[in-house]
Write a protein that holds these residues in place. Sequence first.
Motif, short mmCIF file in Angstrom:
data_model
loop_
_atom_site.label_atom_id
_atom_site.label_comp_id
_atom_site.label_asym_id
_atom_site.label_seq_id
_atom_site.Cartn_x
_atom_site.Cartn_y
_atom_site.Cartn_z
N ASP A 46 44.60 31.31 44.21
CA ASP A 46 45.71 32.26 44.20
C ASP A 46 45.65 33.06 42.91
O ASP A 46 45.11 32.59 41.90
N TYR A 47 46.21 34.25 42.93
CA TYR A 47 46.32 35.04 41.72
C TYR A 47 47.49 36.01 41.88
O TYR A 47 47.94 36.31 42.99
N HIS A 48 48.00 36.47 40.76
CA HIS A 48 49.12 37.42 40.77
C HIS A 48 48.96 38.35 39.59
O HIS A 48 48.82 37.90 38.45
N LEU A 49 48.99 39.66 39.84
CA LEU A 49 48.95 40.65 38.79
C LEU A 49 50.37 41.07 38.43
O LEU A 49 51.20 41.27 39.32
N ASP A 50 50.63 41.18 37.14
CA ASP A 50 51.96 41.61 36.71
C ASP A 50 52.25 43.02 37.20
O ASP A 50 51.34 43.84 37.39
N LYS A 51 53.51 43.30 37.40
CA LYS A 51 53.91 44.62 37.90
C LYS A 51 53.58 45.71 36.89
O LYS A 51 53.49 45.46 35.69
N GLY A 52 53.42 46.91 37.40
CA GLY A 52 53.19 48.05 36.53
C GLY A 52 51.83 48.69 36.69
O GLY A 52 51.60 49.79 36.18
N GLN A 53 50.92 48.02 37.42
CA GLN A 53 49.60 48.60 37.61
C GLN A 53 49.61 49.60 38.76
O GLN A 53 50.23 49.35 39.80
N PRO A 54 48.92 50.74 38.63
CA PRO A 54 48.79 51.66 39.77
C PRO A 54 48.16 50.94 40.96
O PRO A 54 47.32 50.06 40.79
N ALA A 55 48.54 51.34 42.17
CA ALA A 55 48.07 50.66 43.38
C ALA A 55 46.55 50.68 43.48
O ALA A 55 45.93 49.69 43.88
N ALA A 56 45.91 51.82 43.11
CA ALA A 56 44.45 51.90 43.20
C ALA A 56 43.78 50.88 42.30
O ALA A 56 42.77 50.26 42.67
N ILE A 57 44.34 50.68 41.10
CA ILE A 57 43.77 49.71 40.16
C ILE A 57 44.02 48.29 40.66
O ILE A 57 43.13 47.43 40.63
N GLU A 58 45.23 48.03 41.14
CA GLU A 58 45.57 46.68 41.61
C GLU A 58 44.70 46.27 42.79
O GLU A 58 44.23 45.13 42.86
#
Length: 277
Positions: A46-58
């Motif tokens: 599992d993984y989770h990226l913190d909010k704030g990244q542009p959708a293309a980057i995420e």
Amino acid sequence: MRIPTAVLAIAMMCLGPVAAKEKPAPVYELQATGTIEIGPDGQVADYHLDKGQPAAIENALGRNIAQWRFEPIVMDGKPVIAKTRMRLSLEALPTPGEDYQLRVSGVSFGEPTRDRHHVAPPRYPEGLARAGIGAKAVLVLKLNADGSVQQVHAQQVSLSQNSGTDSQADRWRDVFAKASVAAARKWKFDISETVAGAPIGTTIKVPVEYFLNGSAARTKEPGANEWRRYIPGPVIRAPWLDAAPIADHDADQLKDGEVRSLASRFKLRDEVVGRLL
């Protein structure tokens, strides 16, 4: 991942606009943070990226992270589930076709966070403040599993100006080192790395900056557009670290208030730095 210039410009507005036909083309940089969990087999569970990244980057990061493989983390001879914080440095490099290619330029694991109620900054030594002398002290801290500080070492103290003699510079560095170490002994951090559900201690690097703003002496980060000048002091390795290389990554470029782990148990099987997304 190859992204058209127009799409990247929208996704990366926080980094500034793309200058059309500018030569040479700009290179964009950003950092992404989040959490990652691996199973006993070392695969990403599992993984989770913190909010704030542009959708293309995420989206590009998500596809890449899912393919990572780690050395299994073992406890009492048995591979276990483990979880930690991660920080990725990314670059968007121009291509001949005026598109941009995303590349991973750095990755680190195990970064704890500061407990806001237990990280009082050091007191600026009065004599050195009156003399207009600033410094940057880079500390190495050994943390217990509860986030308290077990050991502190001043790895390097750099001064804002030259002294008349080497012995005088040594005395100034020693004063800043003692002030920094005394404050750090009382700090506490929120441990981010867990093995089999239990937090584990680690070794981290933390910078502390002393600088003058007019007549005021402060030990916090100045403005983002404010330059600081330091004369590097000698680097002295923490005595409890062995001679083996440690996972330092971009720790030498840390800003005041940032933290990097030097002893994460998360070890990638394959190199991901330099990988295109």
